[in-house]
Design an enzyme around this catalytic site. Structure first.
Site, mmCIF file in Angstrom:
data_model
loop_
_atom_site.group_PDB
_atom_site.id
_atom_site.type_symbol
_atom_site.label_atom_id
_atom_site.label_comp_id
_atom_site.label_asym_id
_atom_site.label_seq_id
_atom_site.Cartn_x
_atom_site.Cartn_y
_atom_site.Cartn_z
ATOM 1 N N GLY A 55 -11.022 3.956 1.147
ATOM 2 C CA GLY A 55 -11.824 4.832 1.980
ATOM 3 C C GLY A 55 -13.093 4.218 2.512
ATOM 4 O O GLY A 55 -14.027 4.939 2.891
ATOM 5 N N GLN B 140 -11.785 7.074 -4.555
ATOM 6 C CA GLN B 140 -12.195 7.703 -3.304
ATOM 7 C C GLN B 140 -13.551 8.381 -3.515
ATOM 8 O O GLN B 140 -14.151 8.270 -4.576
ATOM 9 C CB GLN B 140 -11.130 8.690 -2.826
ATOM 10 C CG GLN B 140 -9.852 8.037 -2.322
ATOM 11 C CD GLN B 140 -10.042 7.280 -1.004
ATOM 12 O OE1 GLN B 140 -11.105 7.345 -0.383
ATOM 13 N NE2 GLN B 140 -9.016 6.553 -0.582
ATOM 14 N N ASP C 126 0.852 -1.187 0.000
ATOM 15 C CA ASP C 126 0.000 0.000 0.000
ATOM 16 C C ASP C 126 0.893 1.244 0.000
ATOM 17 O O ASP C 126 2.105 1.165 0.163
ATOM 18 C CB ASP C 126 -0.993 -0.021 1.153
ATOM 19 C CG ASP C 126 -0.343 -0.041 2.520
ATOM 20 O OD1 ASP C 126 0.854 0.240 2.621
ATOM 21 O OD2 ASP C 126 -1.051 -0.347 3.495
ATOM 22 N N SER C 127 0.287 2.386 -0.198
ATOM 23 C CA SER C 127 1.070 3.598 -0.456
ATOM 24 C C SER C 127 1.614 4.265 0.801
ATOM 25 O O SER C 127 2.507 5.102 0.724
ATOM 26 C CB SER C 127 0.208 4.608 -1.206
ATOM 27 O OG SER C 127 -0.810 5.118 -0.351
ATOM 28 N N GLY C 128 1.052 3.910 1.954
ATOM 29 C CA GLY C 128 1.433 4.572 3.198
ATOM 30 C C GLY C 128 0.524 5.724 3.570
ATOM 31 O O GLY C 128 0.595 6.245 4.684
ATOM 32 N N GLY C 129 -0.334 6.135 2.662
ATOM 33 C CA GLY C 129 -1.179 7.297 2.907
ATOM 34 C C GLY C 129 -2.118 7.140 4.084
ATOM 35 O O GLY C 129 -2.264 8.039 4.909
ATOM 36 N N PHE C 130 -2.765 5.966 4.190
ATOM 37 C CA PHE C 130 -3.716 5.766 5.278
ATOM 38 C C PHE C 130 -3.024 5.821 6.629
ATOM 39 O O PHE C 130 -3.519 6.424 7.581
ATOM 40 C CB PHE C 130 -4.447 4.430 5.111
ATOM 41 C CG PHE C 130 -5.394 4.128 6.244
ATOM 42 C CD1 PHE C 130 -6.628 4.732 6.302
ATOM 43 C CD2 PHE C 130 -5.033 3.256 7.254
ATOM 44 C CE1 PHE C 130 -7.511 4.472 7.355
ATOM 45 C CE2 PHE C 130 -5.892 2.982 8.311
ATOM 46 C CZ PHE C 130 -7.134 3.599 8.354
ATOM 47 N N ASP D 88 -7.687 -7.295 1.427
ATOM 48 C CA ASP D 88 -6.668 -7.442 2.474
ATOM 49 C C ASP D 88 -7.274 -6.950 3.765
ATOM 50 O O ASP D 88 -8.172 -6.099 3.759
ATOM 51 C CB ASP D 88 -5.410 -6.615 2.154
ATOM 52 C CG ASP D 88 -5.589 -5.153 2.534
ATOM 53 O OD1 ASP D 88 -5.125 -4.745 3.627
ATOM 54 O OD2 ASP D 88 -6.228 -4.394 1.765
ATOM 55 N N ASP E 101 -2.787 8.261 -1.953
ATOM 56 C CA ASP E 101 -4.103 8.900 -1.911
ATOM 57 C C ASP E 101 -4.331 9.472 -0.530
ATOM 58 O O ASP E 101 -3.552 9.248 0.393
ATOM 59 C CB ASP E 101 -5.205 7.899 -2.265
ATOM 60 C CG ASP E 101 -5.335 6.780 -1.230
ATOM 61 O OD1 ASP E 101 -4.301 6.427 -0.609
ATOM 62 O OD2 ASP E 101 -6.442 6.255 -1.041
#
Length: 375
Positions: free
Chosen positions: A216, A189, A92-96, A266, A146
């Site tokens: 989201g 999103q 995952d991008s790390g954004g969350f 996931d 995101d």
């Protein structure tokens, strides 16, 4: 993308089964990806995860960039060599995690600056840097950066985050370029707003990502809202590309989302629940902390192919859980991941045989009937 393909082999209603082919191997869908947050699926040996039938696991950019560091993992041969997992890995991008875990954070149109929850050091994450980190980790499926907002929130905030995420999607895709055998997914999103979800889905479809995720959700909203958003979004996603629902969920979430056209999932739930004494099974949830299990010699499920569910007594699992023994966490994580993979395999087989509706009803009937009565 070169060396990446997705083929749907059978469908029943919106539910479908197929294969996502990547350079490191094939992923049978619907697929559940065990979460290896910091380079390990918690409380599990990598060989166990493979033997349960997982084709792909997830790694987390935020945690790995902080510790041990993406450059260090790259110098040691990448995340596959580092962790001994040789199949595909999605990162995952790390954004969350930046939004939910980081202490001090400042968001702007180009990225986010944040303070590590580990040691207080300051870091900068942009769409290009997120892709760079995931590439250093040698990810097979890279996720765009995101912004994910927690629900409920006002429409203005949802729209702002959705439009920012669309801009970051373009930047992420440009930074990814072409990587043979690997793919980058965009993320839909729009919170719980149908119009914004449709706008996001259509814009991302036009960008021609090789796969698209629905992000989201499972962030505070009821299940009915989540399923409504899936039903809203799926018709606007390309039929020939995989659909990934991020961070979901319970066994019931998985079955109902597959019924609405989702291919990949996931969630930390099976391992997190296992570490806290909760087992998932064809009987539903079983809380091993409950005193009713203290003298019960029966296994969790004598028909299970998983040794942890079949060979250990409920009394022993209860004891381990109440004593906070590490073995209890390991065994119940094993039980839960085994059940999740059995559930996915069951759905794949049922869709292929044209009996998904019957399978769905049978599974839900088993959960409703509940656990075996106490002795």
């Amino acid at each position: 993308m070169t060396g990446v393909s997705f083929t749907v082999h059978a469908a029943e209603g919106a539910a479908r089964t197929g294969v996502l082919t990547l350079g490191r191997g094939a992923v049978r869908t619907p697929a559940f990806m065990p979460v290896g947050t910091a380079g390990t699926v918690k409380a599990m040996y990598v060989d166990q995860v493979r033997d349960l039938g997982a084709d792909i696991i997830l790694g987390n950019t935020y945690h790995l960039m902080l510790r041990p560091g993406a450059e260090r993992v790259a110098a040691l041969g990448g995340l596959h060599a580092f962790s001994r997992w040789q199949g595909p890995i999605l990162t995952d991008s790390g954004g969350f995690q930046v939004m939910s875990l980081a202490g001090l954070r400042k968001l702007d149109k180009d990225g986010v600056t944040f303070k590590s929850h580990v040691d207080g050091s300051m870091h900068r994450l942009t769409p290009a840097r997120s892709v760079e980190i995931q590439t250093l980790l040698d990810s097979d499926i890279v996720m765009q950066l995101d912004e994910c907002v927690r629900l409920p929130t006002d429409r203005a905030n949802i729209e702002r985050a959705m439009r920012l995420s669309l801009d970051w999607a373009e930047r992420s895709k440009a930074a990814f370029g072409t990587q043979p055998g690997k793919a980058i997914f965009g993320i839909v999103q729009g919170g719980d707003d149908k119009a914004l979800r449709i706008e996001s889905a259509e814009a991302l479809a036009a960008m021609d990502f090789p796969g698209l995720a629905v992000g989201g959700l499972a962030v505070g909203e009821p299940q009915a809202v989540m399923l409504d958003m899936i039903e809203t979004v799926v018709p606007h996603l390309p039929a020939g590309k995989p659909r990934y629902l991020m961070g979901v969920g319970t066994p019931d979430d998985l079955v109902e989302s597959v019924a609405r056209g989702i291919d990949m999932f996931d969630c930390v739930m099976p391992t997190r629940a296992g570490r806290h004494g909760l087992a998932y099974s064809r009987f539903g949830k079983i809380n091993l902390k409950n005193a009713r299990h203290a003298e019960d010699p029966r296994p969790l499920d004598e028909a299970s192919a998983c040794p942890a569910a079949r060979d250990y007594s409920r009394a022993y699992l209860h004891h381990l859980t109440r004593a906070n023994e590490i073995l209890g966490m390991m065994l119940l994580s094993w039980v839960n991941l085994a059940y999740y993979q059995e559930l996915m395999a069951g759905m794949r087989a049922a869709i292929a045989a044209g009996r998904f509706a019957d399978f769905r009803a049978e599974v839900r009937e088993g959960w409703a009937r509940g656990d075996l009565p106490a002795l």
